[in-house]
Design a protein around this motif. Structure first.
Motif, PDB file in Angstrom:
ATOM      1  N   ASP A   1     -31.893  -1.575   9.433  1.00  0.00           N
ATOM      2  CA  ASP A   1     -31.605  -2.676   8.530  1.00  0.00           C
ATOM      3  C   ASP A   1     -31.343  -3.947   9.327  1.00  0.00           C
ATOM      4  O   ASP A   1     -30.727  -3.897  10.401  1.00  0.00           O
TER       5      ASP A   1
ATOM      6  N   GLU B   1     -26.162  -8.181   9.563  1.00  0.00           N
ATOM      7  CA  GLU B   1     -25.517  -9.195   8.725  1.00  0.00           C
ATOM      8  C   GLU B   1     -24.824 -10.211   9.617  1.00  0.00           C
ATOM      9  O   GLU B   1     -24.060  -9.843  10.514  1.00  0.00           O
TER      10      GLU B   1
ATOM     11  N   LEU C   1     -28.520 -15.311  11.294  1.00  0.00           N
ATOM     12  CA  LEU C   1     -29.542 -14.267  11.232  1.00  0.00           C
ATOM     13  C   LEU C   1     -30.884 -14.962  11.354  1.00  0.00           C
ATOM     14  O   LEU C   1     -31.208 -15.852  10.560  1.00  0.00           O
TER      15      LEU C   1
ATOM     16  N   GLY D   1     -23.801 -17.280   8.839  1.00  0.00           N
ATOM     17  CA  GLY D   1     -22.525 -16.631   8.643  1.00  0.00           C
ATOM     18  C   GLY D   1     -21.445 -17.619   8.223  1.00  0.00           C
ATOM     19  O   GLY D   1     -21.653 -18.838   8.236  1.00  0.00           O
TER      20      GLY D   1
END
Length: 321
Positions: free
Chosen positions: A22, A25, A32, A77
């Motif tokens: 995945d 995050e 990201l 973030g």
């Protein structure tokens, strides 16, 4: 799912593997990014072999390979300022670069200039930034002579170009096959390695390499050494400097250089340095010399090319848009 090339434990090439995972995050202060290109460096295989950066946390396997990237911001973030989704950026990732997605800390990120491709930008954060930090650390005046060992690699090429830009004369050691390339950088080529040429009173490698440098350097002397090889080569060329404090630096052998009276390259590792090297690249001073590119699916081949130690300039992994 996102593809990445990782190492599953410390060791040699046998511990490398492709995985699907995945996308990470982004946490506070992180971006990201969808990776478009990732530079390949000797530090990548050294980390796989067990080397850890000062202050780095213990490895958590699998660990993604790669220390420099360029790509497009997909998410930001908490607390991030100055970056937005869709921005084109480059820098030193927190979670490895040989991947379709990675996390880039804003403290080690910069906006990619429009005048650079993703491939060029991905070749800057390690090699060009190390060269920039090292040349500034030596702070040589115009007309001085700088010896660069391993001048044909990514850091060496950038250091030679930057030194020449500042009016410093450059002598560089490299394999015989790189002679024409080294001279194209405006540097005087000296054959690297043991046994290639004369030996002096010291005998062996030390005498041979030191004598070859003296024979090639203007006036038979050098004012400073920027080492990118370490080992016996570093010991050999250190003998060329009667006063090594502030004039002998290395990016390859921190412990050895300390024993010889020199110092490691003092890395700044800031966004300001990335902005500076990007500007110099756009101006043509530090335009990356990318000698080979590989798709992510051939990341193993890209790393083998660099691990073999005979590449010219930079190797970059390109990740499909």
């Amino acid at each position: 799912m996102s593809k990445a090339y990782v190492f599953t434990r410390f060791g040699g090439p046998e511990v490398e593997a492709f995985v699907e995972q995945d996308p990470p995050e982004p946490g506070p202060g992180q971006l990201l990014i969808a990776v478009r290109a990732a530079g390949v460096n000797p530090v990548d295989w050294k980390l796989r072999a067990g080397k850890r950066r000062p202050g780095a946390p213990p490895a958590e396997f699998p660990e993604v390979l790669g220390s420099e990237v360029a790509g497009v911001v997909e998410a930001v973030g908490p607390g991030v300022e100055g970056f937005a989704v869709g921005d084109e950026v480059f820098g030193n990732p927190d979670t490895g670069g040989y991947a379709e997605h990675t996390l880039l800390p804003v403290s080690l990120a910069a906006h990619k200039p429009a005048g650079l491709t993703f491939t060029e930008a991905a070749a800057l954060p390690v090699a060009a930034a190390t060269a920039y930090d090292g040349v500034r650390q030596l702070d040589l005046p115009a007309g001085a002579t700088l010896l660069i060992t391993g001048v044909g690699g990514g850091v060496g090429v950038a250091a030679a170009r930057l030194a020449r830009h500042y009016g410093v004369r450059v002598v560089g050691t490299a394999s015989a096959g790189k002679k024409e390339f080294v001279e194209s950088l405006g540097a005087v080529h000296v054959p690297a390695g043991a046994g290639a040429g004369v030996t002096g009173p010291a005998g062996g490698l030390a005498g041979g390499l030191a004598d070859r440098v003296r024979a090639a350097a203007p006036g038979g002397r050098v004012d400073a050494v920027f080492d990118l090889v370490g080992g016996e080569d570093l010991v050999a060329v250190a003998s060329l400097l009667p006063d090594r404090e502030g004039k002998l630096i290395t990016a390859a052998a921190k412990e050895t250089v300390g024993e010889l009276g020199g110092a490691a390259v003092a890395r700044a590792r800031t966004s300001e340095v990335l902005d500076a090297v990007a500007g110099l690249a756009v101006d043509g001073v530090l335009r990356p010399e990318v000698s080979a590119t590989y798709p992510l699916e051939r990341a193993d081949e890209a790393l083998r090319a660099v691990e073999g130690g005979h590449t010219r300039g930079k190797v970059v992994i390109e990740v499909g848009a």
